[in-house]
Motif scaffolding. Structure first.
Motif, PDB file in Angstrom:
ATOM      1  N   PHE A  17       0.835  -1.197   0.000  1.00  0.00           N
ATOM      2  CA  PHE A  17       0.000   0.000   0.000  1.00  0.00           C
ATOM      3  C   PHE A  17       0.869   1.246   0.000  1.00  0.00           C
ATOM      4  O   PHE A  17       1.993   1.224   0.491  1.00  0.00           O
ATOM      5  CB  PHE A  17      -0.946  -0.035   1.183  1.00  0.00           C
ATOM      6  CG  PHE A  17      -1.711  -1.317   1.200  1.00  0.00           C
ATOM      7  CD1 PHE A  17      -2.667  -1.560   0.236  1.00  0.00           C
ATOM      8  CD2 PHE A  17      -1.432  -2.308   2.119  1.00  0.00           C
ATOM      9  CE1 PHE A  17      -3.347  -2.755   0.205  1.00  0.00           C
ATOM     10  CE2 PHE A  17      -2.108  -3.507   2.088  1.00  0.00           C
ATOM     11  CZ  PHE A  17      -3.071  -3.735   1.133  1.00  0.00           C
ATOM     12  N   ASN A  18       0.333   2.285  -0.571  1.00  0.00           N
ATOM     13  CA  ASN A  18       1.142   3.481  -0.742  1.00  0.00           C
ATOM     14  C   ASN A  18       1.296   4.262   0.543  1.00  0.00           C
ATOM     15  O   ASN A  18       2.156   5.107   0.659  1.00  0.00           O
ATOM     16  CB  ASN A  18       0.523   4.383  -1.800  1.00  0.00           C
ATOM     17  CG  ASN A  18       0.353   3.635  -3.089  1.00  0.00           C
ATOM     18  OD1 ASN A  18       1.057   2.647  -3.324  1.00  0.00           O
ATOM     19  ND2 ASN A  18      -0.578   4.056  -3.914  1.00  0.00           N
ATOM     20  N   SER A  19       0.431   4.016   1.498  1.00  0.00           N
ATOM     21  CA  SER A  19       0.548   4.745   2.752  1.00  0.00           C
ATOM     22  C   SER A  19       0.171   3.828   3.902  1.00  0.00           C
ATOM     23  O   SER A  19      -0.444   2.793   3.704  1.00  0.00           O
ATOM     24  CB  SER A  19      -0.375   5.964   2.744  1.00  0.00           C
ATOM     25  OG  SER A  19      -1.693   5.525   2.511  1.00  0.00           O
ATOM     26  N   ILE A  20       0.561   4.227   5.092  1.00  0.00           N
ATOM     27  CA  ILE A  20       0.220   3.458   6.283  1.00  0.00           C
ATOM     28  C   ILE A  20      -1.237   3.761   6.627  1.00  0.00           C
ATOM     29  O   ILE A  20      -1.666   4.911   6.530  1.00  0.00           O
ATOM     30  CB  ILE A  20       1.120   3.864   7.461  1.00  0.00           C
ATOM     31  CG1 ILE A  20       2.586   3.726   7.046  1.00  0.00           C
ATOM     32  CG2 ILE A  20       0.830   3.031   8.689  1.00  0.00           C
ATOM     33  CD1 ILE A  20       3.559   4.251   8.059  1.00  0.00           C
ATOM     34  N   PRO A  21      -1.997   2.749   7.007  1.00  0.00           N
ATOM     35  CA  PRO A  21      -3.397   3.013   7.365  1.00  0.00           C
ATOM     36  C   PRO A  21      -3.476   4.067   8.458  1.00  0.00           C
ATOM     37  O   PRO A  21      -2.751   4.002   9.440  1.00  0.00           O
ATOM     38  CB  PRO A  21      -3.893   1.668   7.883  1.00  0.00           C
ATOM     39  CG  PRO A  21      -2.946   0.658   7.357  1.00  0.00           C
ATOM     40  CD  PRO A  21      -1.644   1.340   7.118  1.00  0.00           C
ATOM     41  N   ASN A  22      -4.353   5.046   8.271  1.00  0.00           N
ATOM     42  CA  ASN A  22      -4.431   6.117   9.271  1.00  0.00           C
ATOM     43  C   ASN A  22      -5.851   6.314   9.787  1.00  0.00           C
ATOM     44  O   ASN A  22      -6.277   7.420  10.056  1.00  0.00           O
ATOM     45  CB  ASN A  22      -3.875   7.422   8.705  1.00  0.00           C
ATOM     46  CG  ASN A  22      -4.683   7.912   7.527  1.00  0.00           C
ATOM     47  OD1 ASN A  22      -5.511   7.159   7.019  1.00  0.00           O
ATOM     48  ND2 ASN A  22      -4.472   9.125   7.107  1.00  0.00           N
ATOM     49  N   GLN A  23      -6.584   5.209   9.860  1.00  0.00           N
ATOM     50  CA  GLN A  23      -7.919   5.286  10.441  1.00  0.00           C
ATOM     51  C   GLN A  23      -7.878   4.647  11.824  1.00  0.00           C
ATOM     52  O   GLN A  23      -7.337   3.564  11.980  1.00  0.00           O
ATOM     53  CB  GLN A  23      -8.918   4.489   9.581  1.00  0.00           C
ATOM     54  CG  GLN A  23      -9.024   4.977   8.169  1.00  0.00           C
ATOM     55  CD  GLN A  23      -9.784   6.281   8.096  1.00  0.00           C
ATOM     56  OE1 GLN A  23     -10.850   6.405   8.666  1.00  0.00           O
ATOM     57  NE2 GLN A  23      -9.214   7.259   7.419  1.00  0.00           N
TER      58      GLN A  23
END
Ligand SMILES: Nc1ncnc2c1ncn2[C@@H]1O[C@H](COP(=O)(O)OP(=O)(O)O)[C@@H](O)[C@H]1O
Ligand SMILES: [Mg+2]
Lengths: 542, 313
Positions: free
Chosen positions: A496-502
Motif C-alpha cells: 500500500f502506498n501509505s500506512i493506514p491512518n484510520q
C-alpha cells in the motif's frame, strides 16, 4: 454526601493521580495505535481483494456451470444484486517475451463490460497512457506504435486474424519496471514494456469426463497490466477474454451427437447442444446489502434457476446440484488470504492484552500505594460513622475519574498519532533538520548550567533532575545528529502506498472501557480492604 | 484534689446513659494473649463528666474504644448498654449510627482529614450518614449513562467496526457492552461533578455548615475556617477535632487524652472549653493519665489491673 468532595480533594492534592492518569493514557494510546494500524492494514488488504472478486462468488469447477446466462439473468432480477459476471478459470503456462521465462499462472477469462460492473476493474488497470520514458523510447525507435489504452480493453478478438488480448498482473513482469515510492511505476527497460509485447499462454482443457486433453497454445497481445494490491494475485493472475478462454478450455457450446446412430451419409446425427459453461460467477451487491444477505439471495436464485432448467425436458444438460456448488461471500472465499492477517491481528491483540495487564498491574500498584496511604483517613471516616460502602464510594469515584480522564487522553493521543502517522513516518524518513539537534544540545547545556547552579546552592532534587534532563537531551541531540532517515514502511515492499491512518474505534472503545474498569478495580480493592479493618486498627496505622 | 466527688454537676441525673459491665478485652501479641481489660464495669450518667485515670498502657484507650463502638470486647466479654440497647448487638448500620450520632470521639492525635478544610472537617459527621440517595443516585446515573452508551453502541457499532470484522451479533453485543461501560463511567462522573457544584453552597452555607461555623467561632477558629489542618497549631487542631465530635450533637463526648499532646496552657484552654460545654449539659467521658487533668471531672475512676475502681484520691 462526602464522596465527591473527598475524591475531588484527593485527586487535586497530589502528584500521584497525575502519574496514574499518564500511565493509563499511555497504555490506552499505545494499544489504540497498534491495533488501528493492524486493522487498517487488514481492511486495505480486504478491500483490494474485494475489488477483484465482487461480493459473492458462485463456483463450480470443471465441467462448470451450464446455462450461466440464465443464472445471471435470474440473479440480476433480484433486488439484492447489482450485477453479475461470468468467469472461466484455469491454470496455465505463460511464456514471457524475454529470458525464455515460463511462469505458471492462474488464467481468468472475463467479459470486460460486465466484469467492470462487478469489480473495480478500471481502477485496477495500471496504464492509462504511456509513461514519458516509453514515449521517448518509441521516438528513438521511430515509428514504434504506442498503444492506446481504452477504458474497457478488448480481449476477445474481433476476427480470427487478430490476436486475443491479455491483461497481466503487474507483478508477473517484475524485470522491466520499478515501483516508485508513490506507488506508480517507472519503466526501466522500455523495450520490454509489456504493452509493447506479446506473450504465449498454454491452457490444458479438461474433458467432461475429467480427462486431460490436448493443450492449447495461443499468442496474446498484452493490452494492459492490473494491480489489485494483493501480491499473491498480482504476481499470478492473467486475464483473457471469456470466449477465448472458453474455446481454449473446451467450455464453449458444442453439438451433441448420438454415437450409436450413423445416418446414411456416414455422419453422426446431431441430437442437441452442449451449452457453454463457466466455473465462476461473480456477483456485486446493491447498495446497502451485505455480502451475507446477497449470498442468501443468490442461493435462492440458484434453486429457482435449477428448477427452471429441470422443466426444459429430458435432453437438456442440467446444472450441477446446488449442494455441490460453492456460493460464498468474498470474505469466505478469501479465507486463506485473510486468515493469516486476521490471526496476526488477534496475536497482536493478545500480546497487547499482556501489555494491557502490565498496565493494569501498574495502575493497581499505584492505587494500592495511594489507598494504603489513606488507611488512616479511612479509619477516621469509619470512626465517625461512615459505612463501608460509603468509604468505598470515595475510592470508586477516585479510580473512575482517573480511569476516565486517562482513557480519553489516551484516545486523544492514539487518535492524533494514527491520523498523522504518515507525516510522522515521513519525518522519520528524512534526516533530522539541523534546528532540532541544535535546540536539543542548547537545552542540554541550559540544564547542565541549572544543575551546577542548583548544586552550588545545595538543592539535591533540582541538581539530580537537571543532570538527568541534561543527559537525556544530550542523548536525544546525538540521536538526531546520527539519524539519517529510515523508512519502516517502504511502498516498494509493502503493497500500500501509505500506512493506514484510520482509528479502529471499536478496539479503541474496548481499550478505554478496559482501562476504566481496571482503574476502578485498582482503587476499589485496597479501599475495600481498608474499609474492612476496624477503625481502631486503621487508626493505629502510622 | 479530694473534692472531686463534691463537684457533681447539677445536670447529672441518676439515669445512666451508658452502662458497661464485666468487659474483657484480650490482644494477641503473636501467640501470647495479653488481657488488657479483665472485668471492667462503668456507668455513665447523663450530664456528668467522668474521668478515667490510669497509667500509660493500663488499657484506658481500649476501654474508651469499646464504649465508643470503635472496637468490640472479647466474645462473651461483658456487655455495653446505651440507653437500654446493647451496643454489642448492633449491626453494621446501627453501629455506624451509634458512632455517628450517639457518641462524639476526640483522639489524642486529633485525626483530622488533611485534605479537608477546618470547616469541612468539623462538619464531616453530618455528611457521612447514608441517605437513600447516596447510593441510588450514582447508580441511577450509571444506569442511564450505561443505557445510553449501550444504545449508541448497538446502533452505530456496525459503522465503527473495521471492514475486516464481520458484524456478528456477539461483536455488536460486545461493542454495546463496552459503550455501556464508557457511558456509565461518564454518567457517574458527570453526576459527581454536578453534585460537587450543587453541594458547594450547602457545604459553605447550609444549616450544618452554619452550626459548625458557630461552634468553631466559639472555639476561636472563626478566621481559620478555610485553612487546612496542617496550617494549624496543636491546640487549634484539637479544638477542630472537638468541634467535629460535637457536630452531630451526640449524647456523650468521649475524649482520649485530649490534652496529651499539648502544652499545659493550651491543654487548659481545651479543658476550659470542654467545661463550658459540660456546664451547658454535655456528658463527657475523658481518659487521662494526668490527675490534674482529671480534676476537671465530676467523678474520677481509676483503671487498675484491667478493672475500674472508684477513685480514692
Ligand atoms: N491492637 C493491639 N494489639 C496488641 N496490643 C495492643 C493493641 N492495642 C493495645 N494494645 C496493648 O494493650 C495495652 C493497653 O493499651 P491502651 O488501651 O492503648 O493503653 P492506654 O491508652 O491506657 O495507654 C497496651 O499494653 C498496648 O500495648
Ligand atoms: Mg491511650
Amino acid at each position: 454526601m462526602y464522596q465527591p468532595l473527598l475524591a475531588n480533594r484527593y485527586l487535586r492534592s497530589r502528584i500521584i493521580p497525575l502519574i496514574a492518569v499518564a500511565a493509563v493514557a499511555l497504555c490506552v494510546g499505545l494499544v489504540i495505535i497498534v491495533v488501528s494500524v493492524m486493522s487498517g492494514f487488514l481492511d486495505m488488504l480486504l478491500n483490494s481483494g474485494r475489488t477483484l472478486m465482487g461480493d459473492v462468488i458462485i463456483r463450480y469447477a470443471d465441467p462448470g456451470i451450464p446455462h450461466y446466462d440464465l443464472l445471471i439473468e435470474e440473479i440480476e432480477s433480484r433486488p439484492e444484486a447489482l450485477a453479475a459476471t461470468p468467469v472461466v478459470e484455469s491454470f496455465g503456462l505463460l511464456k514471457l517475451p524475454y529470458g525464455n521465462r515460463t511462469e505458471g499462472v492462474q488464467v481468468w477469462g472475463i467479459e470486460p463490460a460486465s466484469f467492470g460492473q462487478v469489480v473495480d476493474f478500471k481502477d485496477s488497470l495500471v496504464w492509462t497512457e504511456a509513461p514519458p520514458e516509453v514515449r521517448k523510447f518509441a521516438d528513438e525507435m521511430n515509428g514504434l506504435e504506442i498503444p492506446v489504452f481504452e477504458k474497457l480493453p478488448r480481449l476477445d478478438p474481433e476476427s480470427d486474424d487478430d490476436d486475443p488480448g491479455v491483461i497481466l498482473g503487474v507483478e508477473i513482469d517484475s524485470a522491466a519496471k520499478v515501483r516508485r515510492m508513490d506507488g506508480s511505476y517507472e519503466v526501466k527497460a522500455p523495450a520490454f514494456w509489456m504493452p509493447f509485447r506479446d506473450v504465449e499462454i498454454t491452457l490444458i482443457p479438461i474433458s467432461t469426463s475429467g480427462a486431460l486433453e490436448k493443450p492449447d497454445n495461443r499468442r496474446f497481445d498484452v493490452t494492459n497490466e492490473f494491480q489489485s494490491g494483493v501480491y499473491q494475485i498480482d504476481s499470478r493472475r492473467a486475464m483473457i477474454g471469456l470466449e477465448t478462454g472458453q474455446r481454449m478450455l473446451g467450455l464453449e457450446a458444442a453439438p451433441i451427437y448420438d454415437t450409436r446412430l450413423l445416418d446414411e451419409t456416414g455422419e453422426l446425427e446431431r441430437i442437441g447442444t452442449y451449452p457453454a459453461r463457466v466455473q465462476m460467477i461473480l456477483v456485486r451487491a446493491a447498495d446497502g446489502v451485505s455480502p451475507e444477505q446477497l449470498r442468501d439471495s443468490v442461493n435462492l436464485a440458484y434453486s429457482a434457476f435449477a428448477a427452471k432448467i429441470d422443466d426444459e425436458g429430458a435432453m437438456t444438460i442440467r446444472p450441477p446440484d446446488e449442494a455441490f456448488v460453492g456460493i460464498r461471500t468474498w470474505r469466505e472465499q478469501l479465507r486463506d488470504l485473510i486468515g493469516p492477517v486476521e490471526k496476526e491481528r488477534e496475536l497482536m491483540r493478545i500480546l497487547f492484552s499482556i501489555v494491557y495487564l502490565v498496565c493494569a498491574g501498574l495502575v493497581l500498584s499505584i492505587f494500592w500505594s495511594i489507598v494504603h496511604e489513606k488507611t488512616r483517613d479511612i479509619g477516621i471516616l469509619r470512626a465517625i460513622g461512615a459505612s463501608r460502602p460509603g468509604v468505598l464510594g470515595v475510592f470508586l469515584a477516585y479510580g473512575l475519574v482517573i480511569g476516565l480522564v486517562g482513557a480519553f487522553l489516551g484516545a486523544l493521543l492514539g487518535w492524533s498519532v494514527v491520523v498523522n502517522i504518515n507525516s510522522i513516518h515521513e519525518a522519520m524518513g528524512e534526516p533530522a533538520p539541523d534546528w532540532t539537534w541544535i535546540t536539543a544540545f542548547a537545552l542540554a547545556a541550559v540544564m547542565l548550567l541549572t544543575a551546577i547552579h542548583a548544586g552550588l546552592r545545595g538543592g539535591m532534587l533540582r541538581t539530580l533532575l537537571s543532570i538527568v534532563g541534561a543527559l537525556i537531551l544530550a542523548g536525544v541531540g546525538t540521536a538526531l545528529v546520527l539519524h539519517r532517515g529510515f523508512l519502516m514502511w517502504d511502498p516498494a515492499v509493502y503493497y500500500f502506498n501509505s500506512i493506514p491512518n484510520q482509528v479502529d474505534w471499536s478496539s479503541a472503545i474496548l481499550t478505554m472501557a478496559g482501562a476504566i474498569v481496571f482503574s476502578v478495580l485498582g482503587a476499589a480493592i485496597p479501599a475495600a480492604k481498608a474499609a474492612d479493618t476496624d477503625p481502631v486498627k486503621a487508626l493505629r496505622y502510622e | 484534689m479530694n473534692a472531686s466527688n463534691d463537684k457533681t454537676s447539677a445536670h447529672a441525673t441518676d439515669e445512666p446513659v451508658l452502662v458497661a459491665s464485666g468487659l474483657r478485652k484480650t490482644y494477641r501479641m503473636g501467640r501470647v494473649p495479653v488481657q488488657v481489660l479483665k472485668d471492667a464495669s462503668i456507668e455513665i450518667r447523663s450530664g456528668e463528666w467522668v474521668a478515667i485515670l490510669g497509667a500509660s498502657g493500663s488499657g484506658k484507650s481500649t476501654l474508651l474504644h469499646l464504649l465508643g463502638g470503635l472496637d468490640r470486647p472479647d466474645p462473651d466479654g461483658g456487655m455495653i448498654r446505651f440507653e437500654g440497647r446493647r451496643v454489642s448487638d448492633f449491626g453494621g448500620a446501627e453501629l455506624n449510627g451509634y458512632r455517628n450520632r450517639s457518641v462524639g470521639f476526640v483522639f489524642q492525635f486529633y485525626h483530622l482529614l488533611p485534605e479537608l478544610s477546618v470547616l469541612e472537617n468539623a462538619m464531616l459527621p453530618c455528611l457521612v450518614p447514608n441517605r437513600w440517595f447516596s447510593a441510588t443516585l450514582p447508580l441511577l446515573a450509571a444506569l442511564i449513562g450505561g443505557g445510553v452508551g449501550a444504545v449508541v453502541g448497538s446502533t452505530f457499532g456496525v459503522d465503527i467496526l473495521p471492514t475486516a470484522d464481520a458484524p456478528t451479533p456477539s461483536k455488536i453485543a460486545l461493542l454495546a457492552l463496552t459503550c455501556g461501560v464508557l457511558g456509565a463511567a461518564i454518567g457517574v462522573v458527570i453526576f459527581q461533578l454536578g453534585q460537587i457544584l450543587a453541594e458547594r453552597t450547602r457545604l459553605r452555607h447550609g444549616p450544618q455548615a452554619a452550626n459548625s461555623r458557630h461552634t468553631l467561632e466559639e472555639f476561636g477558629l472563626g478566621h481559620r475556617l478555610r485553612h487546612r489542618p496542617s496550617q494549624l497549631s496543636g491546640g487549634e487542631r484539637q479544638r477542630t477535632a472537638i468541634a467535629r465530635a460535637l457536630a452531630s450533637e451526640p449524647s456523650i463526648l468521649m475524649a482520649d487524652e485530649p490534652t496529651g499532646n499539648l502544652d499545659a496552657t493550651t491543654g487548659r484552654e481545651i479543658l476550659d472549653l470542654l467545661k463550658k460545654r459540660h456546664d451547658a449539659g454535655l456528658t463527657i467521658v475523658m481518659v487521662t493519665h494526668d490527675p490534674t487533668v482529671a480534676e476537671y471531672a465530676d467523678r474520677v475512676v481509676q483503671l487498675e489491673d484491667g478493672r475500674v475502681v472508684e477513685s480514692t484520691v
